[in-house]
Design an enzyme around this catalytic site. Structure first.
Site, PDB file in Angstrom:
ATOM      1  N   THR A 148       0.870  -1.180   0.000  1.00  0.00           N
ATOM      2  CA  THR A 148       0.000   0.000   0.000  1.00  0.00           C
ATOM      3  C   THR A 148       0.906   1.229   0.000  1.00  0.00           C
ATOM      4  OG1 THR A 148      -0.035   0.115   2.399  1.00  0.00           O
ATOM      5  CG2 THR A 148      -1.765  -1.185   1.356  1.00  0.00           C
ATOM      6  N   GLU A 184      -5.741  -3.840  -1.362  1.00  0.00           N
ATOM      7  CA  GLU A 184      -6.173  -5.042  -0.647  1.00  0.00           C
ATOM      8  C   GLU A 184      -7.271  -5.801  -1.379  1.00  0.00           C
ATOM      9  OE1 GLU A 184      -5.695  -2.064   0.556  1.00  0.00           O
ATOM     10  OE2 GLU A 184      -4.977  -2.042   2.618  1.00  0.00           O
ATOM     11  N   LYS A 192     -15.642  16.256  10.883  1.00  0.00           N
ATOM     12  CA  LYS A 192     -16.563  16.085  12.012  1.00  0.00           C
ATOM     13  C   LYS A 192     -16.823  17.449  12.627  1.00  0.00           C
ATOM     14  CE  LYS A 192     -14.853  11.452  12.609  1.00  0.00           C
ATOM     15  NZ  LYS A 192     -13.526  11.444  12.013  1.00  0.00           N
ATOM     16  N   TRP A 204     -21.400  15.002  10.406  1.00  0.00           N
ATOM     17  CA  TRP A 204     -20.342  14.693   9.449  1.00  0.00           C
ATOM     18  C   TRP A 204     -20.557  15.464   8.152  1.00  0.00           C
ATOM     19  CZ3 TRP A 204     -18.991   8.743   9.493  1.00  0.00           C
ATOM     20  CH2 TRP A 204     -18.489   8.426  10.758  1.00  0.00           C
TER      21      TRP A 204
HETATM   22  P1  ADP Z   1      -3.859   4.137  -0.837  1.00  0.00           P
HETATM   23  O1  ADP Z   1      -4.747   3.647   0.283  1.00  0.00           O
HETATM   24  O2  ADP Z   1      -2.455   4.177  -0.438  1.00  0.00           O
HETATM   25  O3  ADP Z   1      -4.356   5.383  -1.514  1.00  0.00           O
HETATM   26  P2  ADP Z   1      -5.097   2.331  -2.680  1.00  0.00           P
HETATM   27  O4  ADP Z   1      -4.902   2.551  -4.126  1.00  0.00           O
HETATM   28  O5  ADP Z   1      -5.206   0.944  -2.200  1.00  0.00           O
HETATM   29  O6  ADP Z   1      -3.923   3.024  -1.959  1.00  0.00           O
HETATM   30  O7  ADP Z   1      -6.367   3.185  -2.235  1.00  0.00           O
HETATM   31  C1  ADP Z   1      -7.606   2.625  -1.972  1.00  0.00           C
HETATM   32  C2  ADP Z   1      -8.545   3.708  -1.549  1.00  0.00           C
HETATM   33  O8  ADP Z   1      -8.765   4.647  -2.597  1.00  0.00           O
HETATM   34  C3  ADP Z   1      -9.913   3.247  -1.182  1.00  0.00           C
HETATM   35  O9  ADP Z   1      -9.968   2.725   0.126  1.00  0.00           O
HETATM   36  C4  ADP Z   1     -10.743   4.519  -1.340  1.00  0.00           C
HETATM   37  O10 ADP Z   1     -10.649   5.352  -0.203  1.00  0.00           O
HETATM   38  C5  ADP Z   1     -10.069   5.196  -2.495  1.00  0.00           C
HETATM   39  N1  ADP Z   1     -10.834   4.950  -3.717  1.00  0.00           N
HETATM   40  C6  ADP Z   1     -10.560   4.079  -4.697  1.00  0.00           C
HETATM   41  N2  ADP Z   1     -11.473   4.165  -5.681  1.00  0.00           N
HETATM   42  C7  ADP Z   1     -12.366   5.101  -5.310  1.00  0.00           C
HETATM   43  C8  ADP Z   1     -13.556   5.654  -5.887  1.00  0.00           C
HETATM   44  N3  ADP Z   1     -14.004   5.263  -7.082  1.00  0.00           N
HETATM   45  N4  ADP Z   1     -14.216   6.606  -5.194  1.00  0.00           N
HETATM   46  C9  ADP Z   1     -13.784   7.023  -3.994  1.00  0.00           C
HETATM   47  N5  ADP Z   1     -12.672   6.559  -3.411  1.00  0.00           N
HETATM   48  C10 ADP Z   1     -11.975   5.609  -4.054  1.00  0.00           C
END
Ligand code: ADP
Length: 549
Positions: free
Chosen positions: A187, A332, A444, A449
């Site tokens: 990650t 993940e 918050k 929220w």
């Molecule tokens: P990092 O957590 O380091 O940014 P990731 O690529 O695994 O790496 O990120 C996953 C996160 O990206 C998700 O948990 C979410 O918060 C965000 N995410 C991915 N796709 C979308 C989407 N279509 N809309 C909103 N958030 C998104």
């Protein structure tokens, strides 16, 4: 009673062999900047992958379970590594070339990578780290680049073409257990050290099948896909392995990821599909508005990684006739979670309501929302909670390091084994997810929220706004309040008061930010998402010029 069916492991080896033989005529085309792009068939690519497997085993002593890292752009050689390394039973570890040096060093050491395949153009980035990368025994340099920066370095240095040249084009593939590790990806370490997710052969195989279905990207050998999303960002969202499974032609942008070369690539190589995070499409839209190009070949574009502003989707629809398809996922989750293909039989307006959601869950991804009191919330389109998922391509733990137990931190995995995504949202009765925020980005304010994404989407719908990011900042009275940082389009002079008025009526009055700052660009993470951590720090350090209305 047990079934009478054969129990055949689902492996990347199968994907490699199948793609090479059955889809041998499909092609992978790599953009070279100047001159003709490099073109190879899947047959050539598959055979070169077999040579690479031989070279890694016989030339470098790579054994089953060893980690082989790549520090590479999206190109044909990277695809060869994607196929060869898992097929021979080793583990492909894609390195994010935009990570800071200390994180890259941590990741290589944590994964104990024995070999690094590196594009020549990235040697200046890798060379200074080498004294700290103890497990690395071999560097394999792919393509041109000044190799003198490696003079005197400890790992043995090899040239990719020399290493694989003349090797056999057959390999006695090992009988793999489908649950063995095939690939790993860390990650991007938004909080704390990066965490390693280890994909299995089975998870990659099943995920690849899903990529090809019509409810996801719906691609086959009639298509040409352009993965702008890097191959180090969750395996380019599964496209490389899916391509070899279904014969999808690939167009690889290599290091040419700026809007102008991307526009030229699309016009000349005519992809039918492309995939990237919203910031890439924002940039491309600006480029195409300034210098129109023919992008009519694109039938569908997968957009995800962060929320796609509806205004961007609309602009692509109306100005370019290109359909952006919203998707949600994480490192993940391999990463395909939801994809926003609308249900059948709807008119454009009803369809639109579905298209701007994060999308619908496929059968293989089970989802539940956990409310603030820990109970499971109904799928009613209104009850919000943290999204938890499980399924055959969802991580159940993080890599603990060589010889260590896997890690299952409580904030990431529920006691009954579901992945806690950290994303907050609602799910409709028919299984469409709408995310309101990341748990850590929600504002918050006085016990209520505020969705930062909602404010951003409204701001980015303003004709003068190029980008907008909203973060929570401490407030004496309300605990937290939103700070809106805005990038105006070139030449625009809209003031804060006008932007505030624009939000009035679009969101509840108490949600409208009173703190505003113009910025030249929103800071981005290593994979091109808004970096809210950096924004919050700039604010705390007094580095933003904030106006309070
Ligand atoms: P990092 O957590 O380091 O940014 P990731 O690529 O695994 O790496 O990120 C996953 C996160 O990206 C998700 O948990 C979410 O918060 C965000 N995410 C991915 N796709 C979308 C989407 N279509 N809309 C909103 N958030 C998104």
């Amino acid at each position: 009673m047990l079934s009478t069916m054969q129990d055949v492991p689902l492996t990347v080896t199968r994907i490699l062999v199948h793609g090479t033989v059955v889809h041998g005529k499909s092609t992978v085309t790599t953009w070279t900047g100047e001159g003709e792009p490099q073109r190879r068939t899947f047959r050539e690519t598959g055979l070169r992958a077999v040579r690479l497997a031989n070279a890694l085993r016989d030339g470098l002593g790579v054994e089953r379970g060893d980690r082989v890292a790549t520090l590479m752009w999206n190109n044909a050689e990277h695809l060869e590594a994607y196929l060869a390394v898992p097929a021979m039973g080793a583990v492909l570890h894609t390195l994010n070339l935009r990570l800071p040096a200390d994180q890259l060093t941590f990741i290589v050491n944590h994964a104990a990578d024995r070999v690094v395949l590196v594009n020549g153009s990235l040697l200046p980035l890798l060379a200074p780290l080498l004294p700290h990368l103890e497990p690395v025994e071999h560097l394999v340099v792919v393509g041109p680049g000044d190799r003198s920066v490696l003079d005197g370095c400890r790992p043995a240095v090899h040239d990719y073409e020399e290493l694989i040249g003349g090797r056999p084009t057959t390999y006695a593939w090992p009988e793999l257990d489908e649950r063995e590790a095939a690939a790993m990806c860390y990650t991007s370490g938004t909080t704390g050290d990066p965490k390693g997710v280890v994909y299995s052969h089975r998870s990659i195989y099943l995920h690849s099948l899903q990529v090809t279905t019509a409810e996801s990207m719906g691609l086959d050998s009639h298509d040409r896909t352009l993965p702008v999303v890097p191959m180090f960002h969750v395996n380019a969202w599964g496209l490389p392995h899916a391509a070899f499974m279904a014969g999808i032609n690939m167009i690889m942008p290599d290091r040419f990821l700026q809007p102008a070369p991307l526009a030229e690539m699309i016009e000349r190589l005519r992809p039918t599909h492309a995939a990237a995070v919203p910031t890439i499409w924002q940039g491309l839209l600006a480029e195409l508005t300034a210098r129109p190009r023919d992008v009519s070949s694109l039938k569908q574009v997968t957009i995800g990684g962060s929320a796609c502003p509806p205004a961007l989707m609309k602009a692509f629809d109306e100005q370019l006739g290109v359909r952006l398809c919203h998707a949600w996922g994480m490192t993940e989750t391999s990463p395909l979670g939801t994809v926003a293909q609308a249900p059948a039989g709807l008119g454009p307006e009803e369809e639109w309501a579905y298209r701007i959601t994060q999308g619908r869950f496929p059968a293989s991804v089970e989802a539940r929302l956990i409310g603030p009191d820990g109970s499971v919330m109904p799928w009613d389109g209104a009850s919000a909670g943290e999204l938890e998922v499980r399924g055959p391509w969802i991580a159940g733990a993080y890599y603990g390091g060589a010889g260590q137990e896997p890690l299952r931190p409580e904030d990431k995995f529920s006691p009954d084994g579901w992945l806690r995504t950290g994303d907050v949202g609602v799910i409709s009765e028919d299984g469409y997810l709408t995310l309101t925020d990341r748990a850590k980005d929600v504002i918050k304010s006085g016990g209520e929220w505020i969705s930062s994404v909602d404010l951003e989407n409204h701001l980015m719908a303003h004709p003068d706004v190029a980008e907008a990011a909203v973060v929570a900042v401490p407030d004496e009275r309300w605990g937290e309040r939103p700070l809106a940082t805005v990038v105006l389009k070139p030449g625009a002079t809209t003031g804060y008061a006008a932007l505030r008025d624009f939000l009035e009526g679009r969101v509840a009055h108490w949600q409208v930010p009173e703190r505003w700052a113009l910025v030249e660009a929103v800071p981005k993470t290593s994979v091109g998402k808004f970096d809210k951590k950096v924004l919050r720090k700039s604010y705390a350090d007094g580095k933003l010029d904030v106006t309070r209305l």
